[in-house]
Each structure stands twice: as C-alpha cells, then as structure tokens.
Design a protein around this motif. Sequence first.
Motif, short mmCIF file in Angstrom:
data_model
loop_
_atom_site.label_atom_id
_atom_site.label_comp_id
_atom_site.label_asym_id
_atom_site.label_seq_id
_atom_site.Cartn_x
_atom_site.Cartn_y
_atom_site.Cartn_z
N GLY A 15 0.93 -1.41 -0.13
CA GLY A 15 -0.11 -0.06 0.00
C GLY A 15 0.71 1.32 0.08
N ALA A 16 2.12 1.31 -0.04
CA ALA A 16 3.25 2.61 0.18
C ALA A 16 3.11 2.95 -0.99
N GLY A 17 2.81 2.15 -2.25
CA GLY A 17 2.89 2.76 -3.53
C GLY A 17 4.13 2.26 -4.42
N LYS A 18 4.62 1.22 -3.99
CA LYS A 18 5.69 0.50 -4.69
C LYS A 18 5.49 0.35 -6.34
N GLY A 19 4.35 -0.16 -6.42
CA GLY A 19 3.73 -0.63 -7.74
C GLY A 19 3.68 0.56 -8.83
N THR A 20 2.97 1.54 -8.16
CA THR A 20 2.83 2.85 -8.84
C THR A 20 4.19 3.56 -9.21
N GLN A 21 4.87 3.66 -8.20
CA GLN A 21 6.13 4.33 -8.35
C GLN A 21 7.11 3.72 -9.34
N GLY A 22 7.00 2.04 -9.25
CA GLY A 22 7.85 1.40 -10.03
C GLY A 22 7.39 1.61 -11.55
N SER A 23 6.22 1.65 -11.82
CA SER A 23 5.89 1.62 -12.94
C SER A 23 6.14 3.04 -13.85
N LEU A 24 6.01 4.05 -12.85
CA LEU A 24 6.42 5.23 -13.42
C LEU A 24 7.78 5.49 -13.66
N HIS A 110 23.14 -12.87 -7.77
CA HIS A 110 22.27 -12.33 -9.05
C HIS A 110 22.06 -10.68 -9.17
N VAL A 111 22.28 -9.99 -8.01
CA VAL A 111 21.72 -8.74 -7.87
C VAL A 111 23.22 -7.63 -7.18
N ASP A 112 23.30 -6.84 -7.80
CA ASP A 112 24.33 -5.77 -7.08
C ASP A 112 23.32 -4.78 -6.57
N VAL A 113 23.01 -4.45 -5.48
CA VAL A 113 22.04 -3.67 -4.89
C VAL A 113 22.82 -2.04 -4.83
N ALA A 114 22.49 -1.23 -5.79
CA ALA A 114 22.98 0.08 -5.70
C ALA A 114 22.47 0.94 -4.84
N CYS A 115 21.16 0.73 -4.44
CA CYS A 115 20.42 1.70 -3.54
C CYS A 115 19.06 0.91 -3.12
N VAL A 116 18.83 1.35 -2.03
CA VAL A 116 17.32 0.77 -1.18
C VAL A 116 16.47 2.02 -0.95
N VAL A 117 15.40 2.26 -1.83
CA VAL A 117 14.42 3.42 -1.76
C VAL A 117 13.46 2.77 -0.71
N HIS A 118 13.47 3.34 0.53
CA HIS A 118 12.49 2.87 1.51
C HIS A 118 11.23 3.92 1.59
N LEU A 119 10.28 3.50 0.72
CA LEU A 119 8.93 4.33 0.88
C LEU A 119 8.15 4.19 2.44
N VAL A 120 8.24 5.38 3.00
CA VAL A 120 7.71 5.29 4.47
C VAL A 120 6.50 5.92 4.47
#
Length: 206
Positions: A15-24, A110-120
Amino acid sequence: MGYRYQAVLLFGAPGAGKGTQGSLLGRVPGYFHLSTGDMFRAMDKGSELGRVFFEYSSQGELVPDEITVDMWSRYANALTVLNHYRPHQQLMVLDGLPRTVRQVDLIRDHVDVACVVHLVAKDREKMIQRLRGRALKEKRTDDAKEEVVRNRLDIYDRETRPVLDRFDKSLVREVDAVGSPGSVLRAILEVVTPVQEARFGNSLES
Ligand code: AMP
C-alpha cells in the motif's frame, strides 16, 4: 561470481505505492521496472505454479522463498534474452523482492544492490484504505478482504522489515510515500538519478 544485475530496490509496506512508483520510474529511459507481484499475477492460473501462487496470495501469505527466487531469476533471464530488459544499459527497479532475510541471501549472487529506496508510510489505517480501494478497482482477490490485508501488513512487519537491516545504512534512503504520485516520483528521482548516471552514464541510447 557471474554477472549481477544492477538494481535499485523499491522497499515499503503493502500500500505504500511501490507498484505505482515502479511503473512510473520504469518509463524513464535507463530504468527497467520488475515486480514480483506482477510476475506472479501474470501466470496461468491453471498451471502448477499459478495454483501455488493463488494458494498463498489469497491468504496474504508469501510464496516460499526458493520458489519465488527461482521463478524471478528465470523471468529476469527471459526478459534479458528477449531484449525487453537490457542489463548493460538499464538499472533494474526491483519491486517486491527481497521480502525475507532468506531472499536477501538467495539473490545476492544475482543482484548488485546500488540503492534501497524505502517508501515510508506511517499511517497504517490509510494504507489499509488504499489497499482495499485498489482491490475493488483492479479486482485483486488478495486485498479485497480486510483480514487478508491485515495479515499482509503483519507479515511485512515480521518478515520483510528486518530485510532493511541487512543492507549497509549508506545504501538505504527514506522517501515519504505520502503525497501525489508526481511529488513522490520527484523525491525518488532525486535519490536514484545520481546512482543511475554513475553506473550507466547519461546516454540516451536506452
Ligand atoms: P505484491 O503485488 O508485491 O503485493 O505481491 C502480491 C503477492 O505476491 C504477495 O502477497 C505474495 O503472495 C506474492 N509475492 C510477491 N513478491 C513476493 C516475494 N518476494 N516473496 C514471496 N511472495 C511474493
């Protein structure tokens, strides 16, 4: 170690908006959005894996770690082979993975994490309203029932939140999830643009 996808993780409660923001963000050149929830929902419901997904998601539960990561890595590979996702030109916007500490370990190669965006998003009741509103609009069976939504939020607190502590603090950036999609996107872009440019330059090829 073989090739690792360069990724920014979109992290936050349901519900924090990961899907909306990810698709934008995925529409901005140089980024590719990959959501494990979308991946699962796209599966044939009559297939074995489709049934496994339904069994867990309809209760608000997580799909088992090994199944999820195996499916995700095959999916990412297929997208690469088909040239939808271009790992040498695009930063992967990973939405919905990892969701457990075990998944952090499983994806490490498999993944090199460059950054973690925490939607609070601090207001839990508001999250519940948002999820239920979306469930009606998108006919999502998982979020249509209040008890399933509450279970999803409990599982987030118990299993997913601890994932944040597994990343170096310097990689984790908090972004306020409350606000219009445009204002949240602007805040995310402020965080990820320097990361994307540092890794891929600023060419317009993608
Ligand atoms: P989402 O759209 O990200 O909320 O995901 C919907 C459902 O897909 C979740 O409730 C889980 O059942 C399943 N799912 C998505 N990502 C994962 C993951 N990383 N691990 C386990 N289950 C997942």
